[in-house]
Design a protein around this motif. Structure first.
Motif, PDB file in Angstrom:
ATOM      1  N   GLU A  10       0.829  -1.204   0.000  1.00  0.00           N
ATOM      2  CA  GLU A  10       0.000   0.000   0.000  1.00  0.00           C
ATOM      3  C   GLU A  10       0.863   1.253   0.000  1.00  0.00           C
ATOM      4  O   GLU A  10       0.537   2.234  -0.663  1.00  0.00           O
ATOM      5  CB  GLU A  10      -0.946  -0.011   1.200  1.00  0.00           C
ATOM      6  CG  GLU A  10      -2.064  -1.018   1.045  1.00  0.00           C
ATOM      7  CD  GLU A  10      -2.873  -1.238   2.311  1.00  0.00           C
ATOM      8  OE1 GLU A  10      -2.654  -0.518   3.313  1.00  0.00           O
ATOM      9  OE2 GLU A  10      -3.718  -2.158   2.311  1.00  0.00           O
ATOM     10  N   GLN A  11       1.976   1.210   0.711  1.00  0.00           N
ATOM     11  CA  GLN A  11       2.886   2.358   0.731  1.00  0.00           C
ATOM     12  C   GLN A  11       3.581   2.535  -0.619  1.00  0.00           C
ATOM     13  O   GLN A  11       3.743   3.652  -1.102  1.00  0.00           O
ATOM     14  CB  GLN A  11       3.932   2.193   1.827  1.00  0.00           C
ATOM     15  CG  GLN A  11       3.373   2.338   3.218  1.00  0.00           C
ATOM     16  CD  GLN A  11       4.407   2.039   4.291  1.00  0.00           C
ATOM     17  OE1 GLN A  11       5.536   1.665   4.002  1.00  0.00           O
ATOM     18  NE2 GLN A  11       4.009   2.201   5.554  1.00  0.00           N
ATOM     19  N   HIS A  13       2.519   1.536  -3.562  1.00  0.00           N
ATOM     20  CA  HIS A  13       1.578   1.761  -4.661  1.00  0.00           C
ATOM     21  C   HIS A  13       0.614   2.908  -4.345  1.00  0.00           C
ATOM     22  O   HIS A  13      -0.518   2.915  -4.835  1.00  0.00           O
ATOM     23  CB  HIS A  13       0.762   0.493  -4.945  1.00  0.00           C
ATOM     24  CG  HIS A  13       1.548  -0.610  -5.543  1.00  0.00           C
ATOM     25  ND1 HIS A  13       2.216  -1.530  -4.784  1.00  0.00           N
ATOM     26  CD2 HIS A  13       1.791  -0.949  -6.828  1.00  0.00           C
ATOM     27  CE1 HIS A  13       2.822  -2.398  -5.575  1.00  0.00           C
ATOM     28  NE2 HIS A  13       2.582  -2.066  -6.821  1.00  0.00           N
ATOM     29  N   LYS A  14       1.049   3.861  -3.560  1.00  0.00           N
ATOM     30  CA  LYS A  14       0.159   4.962  -3.181  1.00  0.00           C
ATOM     31  C   LYS A  14      -0.505   5.584  -4.400  1.00  0.00           C
ATOM     32  O   LYS A  14       0.146   5.938  -5.369  1.00  0.00           O
ATOM     33  CB  LYS A  14       0.946   6.051  -2.443  1.00  0.00           C
ATOM     34  CG  LYS A  14       1.201   5.715  -1.013  1.00  0.00           C
ATOM     35  CD  LYS A  14       1.817   6.877  -0.287  1.00  0.00           C
ATOM     36  CE  LYS A  14       2.029   6.478   1.161  1.00  0.00           C
ATOM     37  NZ  LYS A  14       2.778   7.458   1.893  1.00  0.00           N
ATOM     38  N   GLY A  15      -1.815   5.665  -4.322  1.00  0.00           N
ATOM     39  CA  GLY A  15      -2.577   6.308  -5.384  1.00  0.00           C
ATOM     40  C   GLY A  15      -2.821   5.449  -6.607  1.00  0.00           C
ATOM     41  O   GLY A  15      -3.560   5.848  -7.497  1.00  0.00           O
ATOM     42  N   ASP A  16      -2.228   4.276  -6.688  1.00  0.00           N
ATOM     43  CA  ASP A  16      -2.418   3.424  -7.853  1.00  0.00           C
ATOM     44  C   ASP A  16      -3.072   2.110  -7.426  1.00  0.00           C
ATOM     45  O   ASP A  16      -2.421   1.081  -7.287  1.00  0.00           O
ATOM     46  CB  ASP A  16      -1.077   3.149  -8.539  1.00  0.00           C
ATOM     47  CG  ASP A  16      -1.241   2.496  -9.907  1.00  0.00           C
ATOM     48  OD1 ASP A  16      -2.392   2.127 -10.268  1.00  0.00           O
ATOM     49  OD2 ASP A  16      -0.228   2.360 -10.602  1.00  0.00           O
ATOM     50  N   LEU A  17      -4.379   2.175  -7.194  1.00  0.00           N
ATOM     51  CA  LEU A  17      -5.108   0.996  -6.732  1.00  0.00           C
ATOM     52  C   LEU A  17      -5.120  -0.119  -7.776  1.00  0.00           C
ATOM     53  O   LEU A  17      -5.163  -1.294  -7.423  1.00  0.00           O
ATOM     54  CB  LEU A  17      -6.531   1.363  -6.335  1.00  0.00           C
ATOM     55  CG  LEU A  17      -6.679   2.239  -5.093  1.00  0.00           C
ATOM     56  CD1 LEU A  17      -8.153   2.536  -4.836  1.00  0.00           C
ATOM     57  CD2 LEU A  17      -6.048   1.583  -3.890  1.00  0.00           C
ATOM     58  N   ARG A  65     -12.789   0.986  -4.245  1.00  0.00           N
ATOM     59  CA  ARG A  65     -12.643   1.829  -5.426  1.00  0.00           C
ATOM     60  C   ARG A  65     -13.988   2.286  -5.979  1.00  0.00           C
ATOM     61  O   ARG A  65     -14.116   3.395  -6.498  1.00  0.00           O
ATOM     62  CB  ARG A  65     -11.890   1.048  -6.497  1.00  0.00           C
ATOM     63  CG  ARG A  65     -11.417   1.876  -7.630  1.00  0.00           C
ATOM     64  CD  ARG A  65     -10.618   1.012  -8.558  1.00  0.00           C
ATOM     65  NE  ARG A  65      -9.692   1.832  -9.279  1.00  0.00           N
ATOM     66  CZ  ARG A  65      -8.902   1.401 -10.211  1.00  0.00           C
ATOM     67  NH1 ARG A  65      -8.900   0.141 -10.525  1.00  0.00           N
ATOM     68  NH2 ARG A  65      -8.086   2.204 -10.840  1.00  0.00           N
TER      69      ARG A  65
END
Length: 67
Positions: A10-11, A13-17, A65
């Motif tokens: 999660e850290q 890939h921040k912002g790229d779900l 999302r």
């Protein structure tokens, strides 16, 4: 262990779900393949359990999302 890996991903890939979801799905596929290859029933169940966890994590991202 999965919780720690999820936090790391999660850290990174921040912002790229979408990328995060693909990472989780790839882990699920890898665990399922490993389960197919092992002959040890206990180990097979452990891999299948991991595959379910990664699949659920990817599904949770889809839910997050869309809401």
């Amino acid at each position: 262990m999965i919780t720690a890996l999820k936090q790391l991903y999660e850290q990174s890939h921040k912002g790229d779900l979408g990328a995060l979801k693909k990472t989780y799905e790839r882990h699920a596929e890898d665990c399922a393949k490993a389960a197919e290859l092992t002959v040890d029933p206990g180990r097979r169940e452990a891999y299948l359990k991991l595959a379910r966890h990664w699949t659920e994590a990817a599904a949770a991202l889809r839910t997050t999302r869309t809401t």
